[in-house]
Design a protein around this motif. Structure first.
Motif, short mmCIF file in Angstrom:
data_model
loop_
_atom_site.label_atom_id
_atom_site.label_comp_id
_atom_site.label_asym_id
_atom_site.label_seq_id
_atom_site.Cartn_x
_atom_site.Cartn_y
_atom_site.Cartn_z
N LEU A 75 43.61 43.52 38.55
CA LEU A 75 43.31 43.29 39.97
C LEU A 75 42.48 44.44 40.54
N ASP A 76 42.80 45.67 40.13
CA ASP A 76 42.03 46.83 40.59
C ASP A 76 40.59 46.74 40.09
N ILE B 270 38.79 44.04 39.44
CA ILE B 270 38.07 43.02 40.21
C ILE B 270 37.69 43.56 41.58
N GLU B 271 38.61 44.26 42.20
CA GLU B 271 38.33 44.80 43.54
C GLU B 271 37.27 45.90 43.50
N ARG B 272 37.34 46.72 42.45
CA ARG B 272 36.44 47.87 42.36
C ARG B 272 35.04 47.48 41.90
N LYS C 6 33.79 44.24 41.44
CA LYS C 6 33.23 43.00 42.02
C LYS C 6 32.32 42.27 41.03
N ASP D 126 35.53 35.46 38.50
CA ASP D 126 36.77 35.67 39.23
C ASP D 126 37.94 35.72 38.26
N GLY E 82 41.16 33.71 42.14
CA GLY E 82 41.78 34.88 42.71
C GLY E 82 43.28 34.81 42.87
#
Length: 343
Positions: A178-179, A181-183, A185, A189, A261
């Motif tokens: 999850l980190d 994907i957030e970092r 981008k 997905d 997501g």
């Protein structure tokens, strides 16, 4: 979305859950590239699949998933890759070092794969991560009902204690994904599938009972009479799901746009030794002498927490096999394979 010949990379493709996912994907018309640890395992997989008529499969060798850049060469060798299912993560009882046996393969394997997909597979649209209820359940502070809003917590110090290592590996790996994907981008997905204990029959191309997953050992040992006098300790979280439903959930997670997501608690119900024994007794009465007595008390803890699987039903369209069906089919498959191996 649909399959329409889409190409999927399936990591850890010779594992129990992954083998069912492979069957599910092939039946739905996907082309699948499986990661294996050795050429020998790859050849053995293709040989077993040829006996069932499954042909849209190839393999790539990824020897050590915890190694930096482990997936780089494999991903660069696959053209026009559309989707990824990441199941490769250790779950066994033969461990000596929590960090090298569980934590590094789970965490580094997950983040390394995502980084390599990001760098070398720009056509990938979605990655589905096989996570676990271990990332949802939070002992000893259980809520009345668990769902996807719950996140299990553990410290690195806890993770060094062997009995907590597997749970920690799944928590840290999901958190790291999850980190990422957030970092970063990335253009793809992420969807996570979170099952509890997984029971059910071996997939059609696996003939050897040695390929059974650890959870199924409970059923196997019951029919062998090993728990006739003393039941096996129950395993947290006292929840189960049929492996075939886990496979269906992974395929749906690849196909349903609304899954983007999200994480999905893939769970069918509660189990206990008593309930499994009763299911075996109902489906295979000839095994009754191997089982604990029918009047034995139910060993499921009282006031057990509930679960909410509505998200999987509403978004992925899931329906779930009950414990009687799951156990009955698992026992039938075990007996069939035992007979075939002794002919």
């Amino acid at each position: 979305m649909g399959s329409l010949g889409k190409q999927v990379l399936l990591t850890g493709g010779t594992g129990f859950i992954a083998s069912h996912i492979l069957t599910e994907l092939l039946d739905a018309g996907y082309q699948v590239v499986v990661t294996v640890r050795t050429e020998a395992k790859g050849r053995q997989l293709l040989e077993s699949l040829s006996e069932t008529g499954d042909s849209d499969v190839s393999y790539v060798v990824v020897e050590e998933i915890a190694k930096e850049g482990a997936y780089e060469e494999a991903l660069q060798s696959i053209s026009a890759l559309d989707l990824v299912v990441h199941t490769a993560s250790p779950y066994h009882l033969n461990y000596t070092n929590p960090k090298t046996d569980f934590l590094d393969p789970a965490i580094n394997g997950t983040t390394g794969l995502l980084a390599s997909v990001h760098a070398y597979a720009p056509t990938v649209q979605r990655v589905v991560l096989t996570s676990s209820s271990a990332t949802i359940v939070n002992p000893p502070n259980h809520p009345l009902v668990y769902d996807e809003s719950s996140y299990g917590s553990v410290t690195w110090e806890d993770a060094m204690v062997p009995q907590f290592a597997y749970r920690a590996s799944k928590i840290f790996a999901e958190r790291a994904a999850l980190d990422f994907i957030e970092r970063e981008k990335p253009s793809f997905d992420l969807v996570t599938i979170n099952p509890p204990l997984v029971f059910g029959p071996a997939p059609r191309h696996l003939k050897d009972l040695k390929a059974l997953n650890t959870s199924n050992h409970r059923i196997r040992d019951l029919i062998l009479g090993r728990f006739k006098a003393e039941p096996a300790p129950l395993a947290m979280p006292f929840l189960f799901v049929d492996v075939r439903d886990v496979a269906t959930a992974h395929r749906a997670a690849l196909e349903v746009p609304e899954a983007s997501g999200q994480r999905f608690f893939i769970v069918a119900g509660h189990f206990s030794n008593k309930r499994i024994a009763d299911a075996i007794r109902a489906s295979h009465p000839q095994l009754a002498d191997q089982l604990p007595p029918s009047d034995a008390a139910d060993d499921l803890p009282p006031n057990i927490f509930g679960f909410d699987n509505c998200r999987s039903r509403e978004v992925l369209g899931m329906t779930y096999r009950d414990l009687d069906t799951c156990v009955g089919d698992a026992v039938a498959a075990m007996l069939e394979r035992t007979c075939s191996q002794t002919r």
